[in-house]
Structures are given as structure tokens and as C-alpha cells.
Design an enzyme around this catalytic site. Structure first.
Site, PDB file in Angstrom:
ATOM      1  N   LYS A 200      24.486  -4.374  30.697  1.00 56.11           N
ATOM      2  CA  LYS A 200      23.992  -5.678  31.181  1.00 56.11           C
ATOM      3  C   LYS A 200      24.999  -6.156  32.220  1.00 56.11           C
ATOM      4  O   LYS A 200      26.046  -6.698  31.896  1.00 56.11           O
ATOM      5  CB  LYS A 200      23.929  -6.665  30.001  1.00 56.11           C
ATOM      6  N   CYS A 309      41.166 -10.567  35.953  1.00 51.46           N
ATOM      7  CA  CYS A 309      41.629 -10.992  34.622  1.00 51.46           C
ATOM      8  C   CYS A 309      43.140 -11.057  34.557  1.00 51.46           C
ATOM      9  O   CYS A 309      43.703 -11.918  33.898  1.00 51.46           O
ATOM     10  CB  CYS A 309      41.142 -10.025  33.548  1.00 51.46           C
TER      11      CYS A 309
HETATM   12  P1  ADP Z   1      31.164 -16.340  34.129  1.00 55.09           P
HETATM   13  O1  ADP Z   1      31.117 -17.633  33.378  1.00 55.09           O
HETATM   14  O2  ADP Z   1      32.298 -16.233  35.041  1.00 55.09           O
HETATM   15  O3  ADP Z   1      29.887 -15.923  34.779  1.00 55.09           O
HETATM   16  P2  ADP Z   1      30.825 -14.924  31.660  1.00 55.09           P
HETATM   17  O4  ADP Z   1      31.919 -14.482  30.787  1.00 55.09           O
HETATM   18  O5  ADP Z   1      29.987 -16.048  31.157  1.00 55.09           O
HETATM   19  O6  ADP Z   1      31.496 -15.251  33.046  1.00 55.09           O
HETATM   20  O7  ADP Z   1      29.867 -13.695  32.024  1.00 55.09           O
HETATM   21  C1  ADP Z   1      30.174 -12.356  31.813  1.00 55.09           C
HETATM   22  C2  ADP Z   1      28.947 -11.645  31.319  1.00 55.09           C
HETATM   23  O8  ADP Z   1      28.540 -12.228  30.090  1.00 55.09           O
HETATM   24  C3  ADP Z   1      27.740 -11.746  32.244  1.00 55.09           C
HETATM   25  O9  ADP Z   1      27.080 -10.492  32.244  1.00 55.09           O
HETATM   26  C4  ADP Z   1      26.905 -12.824  31.580  1.00 55.09           C
HETATM   27  O10 ADP Z   1      25.528 -12.732  31.881  1.00 55.09           O
HETATM   28  C5  ADP Z   1      27.158 -12.539  30.125  1.00 55.09           C
HETATM   29  N1  ADP Z   1      26.906 -13.681  29.204  1.00 55.09           N
HETATM   30  C6  ADP Z   1      27.016 -14.999  29.470  1.00 55.09           C
HETATM   31  N2  ADP Z   1      26.715 -15.728  28.374  1.00 55.09           N
HETATM   32  C7  ADP Z   1      26.400 -14.860  27.382  1.00 55.09           C
HETATM   33  C8  ADP Z   1      26.003 -14.994  26.007  1.00 55.09           C
HETATM   34  N3  ADP Z   1      25.889 -16.172  25.428  1.00 55.09           N
HETATM   35  N4  ADP Z   1      25.776 -13.872  25.297  1.00 55.09           N
HETATM   36  C9  ADP Z   1      25.920 -12.660  25.853  1.00 55.09           C
HETATM   37  N5  ADP Z   1      26.280 -12.459  27.139  1.00 55.09           N
HETATM   38  C10 ADP Z   1      26.526 -13.541  27.906  1.00 55.09           C
END
Ligand code: ADP
Length: 506
Positions: A200, A309
């Protein structure tokens, strides 16, 4: 490969300094899911625009998964795992196919690097490095299938036990946007261990994941073994985490999302490995080579506009050399060319999104309000694209939010210290523990200080070096589990003990 949807991007690509092959690819490809070896275009959940961070303009549109695509991708990976088309393939054959994937990534490295610039806003020179890292990482893991082995524990004589190492099953890889093509290294580790994968990608950078899955098919990795699910975190990402047919989640991203994933996975006691953020301390002692330290401390926060990171966002400097080092850092930072990620003269590219730009600007305001001294930058640049100046706060106290929270942007906090004990205490006074840097020419200190630092990686007289065989990951709230190296395989394997009674010894 067949394409079930024929929607093509309509953007005018003539302004882009990309190869004809990349332009053709972008014009003709579907930025969709890859399920069971087929690229699947948008379904009932529709599309999202894909933005070029250098211009802020939409350049393409991507398919977005709804529940039916989530189900289909998981069913494909599950079926591929259960029928053994990959799991039970001759290990040498697995190695050949993974090696072929590495070779194909090398052949298409220019295209992948150009595509990562378009949706990731990653400087072209840095995206070339990411593509090379993808080649090297897949090459490294391609050697593992024949080297995995279990053990025969000591047991009483009438029993033989084989402790075998088996793939976990279906792996959900949820990945960020700051190195889109590099995610294939995690895919390769999971595949080397015999699993099926659903990747994903971040919704900001969906493009190269499709190409990587296509190249895997071309390399002979069977359909269904490497699937791609495009879409948002709350549907596609959370859907993988919640589903009973996904056996483990490997996540790289923000701490908040990591925390949510670990909590959601707990409902099914599902394994997760998390590579999260950091607030890495870059410590410069008075005996350091100050020129080298200034080069490295600047590069460690301006590289990829601080969206790394391991960005060395807290620079801890011994007071006796504080002013001399700060002057050198400012010298190296103030003249940097900021511009379109394709511009070969640009040294700093855009942030990933308008949201990220707002976040960085918010922290600059917080730093000012907290009483830190703004000694460089502090502003957004232009109104097209998402550019922000390299920004340095001096006189930062480690209790300030700009020293405690991950900003993920080009903002450096400079913190003075007096003694080695002081430096170690401040460096460790953080919720995070991803990485640290130490600059010293004292060989005893170069060994002593890393031992005392609570971080998954410590670089001494260098910074942000990576190599596929070297484990990489965090302690404390920077996560658990390790990317890269042999240890990454542990996240994708489980041990089975097979007991056989062979009767009493004569
Ligand atoms: P940012 O906030 O910088 O976009 P994230 O850590 O939220 O970074 O995003 C990293 C990955 O996690 C992306 O592929 C995003 O779609 C996914 N993601 C975001 N929220 C969720 C969630 N609740 N559960 C699973 N995957 C998630």
C-alpha cells in the site's frame, strides 16, 4: 499483462525534462491497483488527483481502493500463498527471479527516478540514489532464499525436533512517500522469506509501485505474489490492518499512524513492525573536524527538505565551538538554490504537500513563540509548489516543542551543551530513538558515546550512510522491528517446532 482500465493521464508533459520513455509511460499507464497480475483501474470508489509538489498542480489521477478492492487484493495474496506458487518454489529459482527483478529495476532506473520526482517532489539527483538503492536492496535479498535455515534443538534421545522457519503468510506493507521506489526493498525481504505481499503505497506517491509490480511479473514472480493496493490510509491501509487474512503489517511512517496501526492490529493479536519518526541528535564535540561536521549537519536536515526519518534535526554542539560551528552551518545553508525538483541546479526541492508546508510553517511560529533565536530562513518561498527555506533556530532548549516533536521539514534546532555527560543526557531526553550522529576525533569517545546513546543507529564521523546488509530501525517511539539486513527477515518469518517421536535408544 492486461489492463482492465484504459484511462490515461492527459497532462501536458512537454514541459517536463524527462525521457521520451518516461513521458510515454506516464501518458499510457493506469495508476491503479495490481491484483493477481492485472493492473486494475478506478472502481466505484473513484480517483484522487496526483500532485506534482514542485508546481502544486495535478499531473495524473490514481485509482482509490474501496472495500471491494481491499478484499480482492487480500484474496489474491492469500490464494497465491496457500497454493504455494511462490512459497514452495525451489529456493534457487526464487533467487534467480528476485535477481532478475533487481536487474530490471536497474534497466528502468532512469524511468523510476523520473517518476519519483514527478509525484514525490524528490530532487532528481536524490531520486537516482533511491533507484540505485532499490537495485542494491533487491539484489541483497535475492541471495537469501537458499540461506534461510532452522535448527535442531537438543532434546531427549527418543525425540527429534526440527525448528523450521516459515513465511508468515500474507504481508501488508504500508509505506510512506519520501522514497517511493525504495519500498521495493521491503517487498524483496518479504518475498525472500516466501510470503505474498500487498504493498500500500502512500496516496501522494502511487506511480512507481505500479511499475515495480509490473517489473516483478516480468521477472517471473508469479501473479498474486506482489499485489499493489492504492488509496487512502483509512480505507486501504486500515483495511489491511483489520483483515484476518493479512498475517502481518510492516509499516513505515509517522508515529501517530504507527500508534493507530499497532492498536488496531492488537484486536487480532497481529504482528506489526514499525519504522517511525525521529528527532535525531547530531552531536558535535569540541575535538571534531568542524568543517566536516558542518557539511554533515547541514546535509542531514536539508536533504530531501528534511523529509527523512533520520533527519539530524537536533544539532547538539559543545559550547566551546558553538559559534564557530554555527557560523559554518549558516555559511553552507544560506546560499542553497531552492527550486523545481527537476532543475539540475536545485539543491533543495519542495515539500510533499500543502499540508506539510503548513505544518512546517506552524513549527516555525512555535519556535519563535517559544523564544528560540531564528538565525536563518523561516519562510515559505513563492506561491506555486510547496517550497520552504532552510531554517535554523539557535539557542534552543531541549524542552521546546521544536526540539521534541518531529517536524519532517527543513528546520534545524541548535542546542548547546557543556560536557559529554550533558550531551548524552540531552540526546537521550527524547521520546524517539531512531538515529544519532557523533562527531569527534577522540577514539575513546567515538566508542564510549555510541554505547550510551538510545538509538537504533549511531553514525560516527559520518551520517545517514545506508547499506542493504545493515539493520535499520528504532527504539522507544521510533518503532520496533528492523528494515534491511538479515534482521528484516525476522519480521517476515515465524518458527514452527515439529516434534517426532523416534522411540527409545537401543
Ligand atoms: P503522513 O501523515 O506524512 O502522510 P502517514 O504515516 O500517515 O504519514 O502515512 C504513511 C502511510 O500510512 C501511507 O501509506 C498512509 O496512507 C498510511 N496510513 C495513514 N493512516 C493509516 C491508518 N489509519 N491505517 C493504516 N494505514 C494508514
Amino acid at each position: 499483462m492486461t489492463q482492465t482500465d484504459d484511462r490515461h493521464t492527459t497532462v501536458d508533459l512537454s514541459a517536463y525534462p524527462i525521457s521520451e520513455a518516461t513521458a510515454h509511460r506516464l501518458r499510457t499507464m493506469t495508476i491503479g491497483h495490481v491484483i493477481d497480475g492485472v493492473v486494475v483501474g478506478p472502481g466505484s470508489s473513484g480517483t484522487l488527483p496526483v500532485y506534482d509538489p514542485s508546481t502544486g498542480r495535478a499531473v495524473a489521477s490514481m485509482a482509490v481502493a474501496g472495500p471491494s478492492e481491499v478484499e480482492a487484493a487480500i484474496a489474491s495474496a492469500r490464494q497465491a500463498f496457500e497454493d504455494g506458487r511462490w512459497q514452495f518454489l525451489d529456493p534457487l529459482d526464487k533467487e534467480r527471479r528476485l535477481r532478475e527483478l533487481s536487474r530490471l529495476i536497474a534497466v528502468h532506473a532512469e524511468e523510476l527516478a523520473e517518476l519519483d520526482v514527478i509525484d514525490g517532489g524528490i530532487l532528481r539527483v536524490y531520486s537516482g540514489f533511491i533507484a540505485k538503492f532499490a537495485v542494491d536492496g533487491v539484489d541483497y535479498y535475492s541471495g537469501w532464499p537458499t540461506k534461510l535455515q532452522g535448527s535442531i534443538p537438543a532434546t531427549p534421545g527418543d525425540i527429534v525436533v526440527r525448528a523450521t522457519r516459515e513465511p508468515v503468510g500474507v504481508v501488508g506493507l504500508i509505506m510512506p512517500w519520501n522514497g517511493p521506489s525504495a519500498v521495493v526493498v521491503a517487498v524483496a525481504a518479504a518475498l525472500a522469506a516466501g510470503n505474498s505481499v500487498i504493498l500500500k503505497p502512500a496516496e501522494q506517491t502511487p506511480i512507481t509501485a505500479v511499475r515495480l509490480a509490473e517489473l516483478a511479473l516480468e521477472a517471473g514472480i508469479p501473479p498474486g505474489v506482489f499485489n499493489v493496493l492504492q488509496g487512502t490510509g483509512d480505507v486501504a491501509g486500515a483495511g489491511l490492518v483489520a483483515h484476518p487474512d493479512v498475517d502481518t503489517i510492516a509499516f513505515t511512517g509517522s508515529v501517530d499512524t504507527g500508534r493507530r496501526i499497532q492498536a488496531a492490529a492488537a484486536a487480532r493479536v497481529k504482528r506489526v513492525s514499525l519504522e517511525l519518526g525521529g528527532k535525531s541528535a547530531h552531536i558535535v564535540f569540541e575535538d571534531a573536524d568542524l568543517d566536516a561536521a558542518a557539511d554533515a549537519t547541514a546535509a542531514a536536515v536539508w536533504g530531501n527538505s528534511g523529509q527523512v526519518c533520520t533527519a539530524g534535526s537536533r544539532v547538539l554542539v559543545q559550547r566551546s565551538v558553538h559559534d564557530r560551528l554555527l557560523e559554518r552551518i549558516i555559511d553552507r545553508s544560506k546560499g542553497l538554490t531552492i527550486g523545481n525538483a527537476f532543475d539540475p541546479t536545485a539543491q533543495i526541492g519542495p515539500l510533499i504537500s500543502a499540508d506539510q508546508l503548513d505544518r512546517v510553517a506552524g513549527y516555525v511560529t512555535i519556535g519563535r513563540d517559544e523564544g528560540a533565536e531564528l538565525v536563518l530562513g523561516g519562510s515559505r518561498i513563492g506561491d506555486a509548489g510547496y517550497f520552504h527555506e532552510p531554517t535554523i533556530f539557535a539557542g534552543v532548549d531541549n524542552s521546546m516543542r521544536i526540539a521534541r516533536e518531529e517536524i519532517f521539514g527543513p528546520v534545524m534546532s541548535v542546542i548547546p551543551f557543556d560536557s559529554e555527560d550533558d550531551a548524552v543526557r540531552v540526546a537521550n531526553d527524547s521520546e524517539f530513538g531512531l538515529a544519532a550522529g557523533v562527531w569527534t576525533q577522540d577514539v575513546s569517545r567515538a566508542h564510549r558515546v555510541p554505547r550510551r546513546l538510545k538509538a537504533g543507529t549511531v553514525w560516527v564521523n559520518t551520517y545517514q550512510a545506508v547499506y542493504p546488509s545493515v539493520p535499520y530501525g528504532g527504539v522507544k517511539q521510533s518503532g520496533h522491528g528492523r528494515n534491511l539486513g538479515a534482521e528484516s527477515l525476522d519480521d517476515f518469518l515465524q518458527t514452527k517446532s515439529v516434534w517426532t517421536r523416534i522411540g527409545a535408544e537401543p
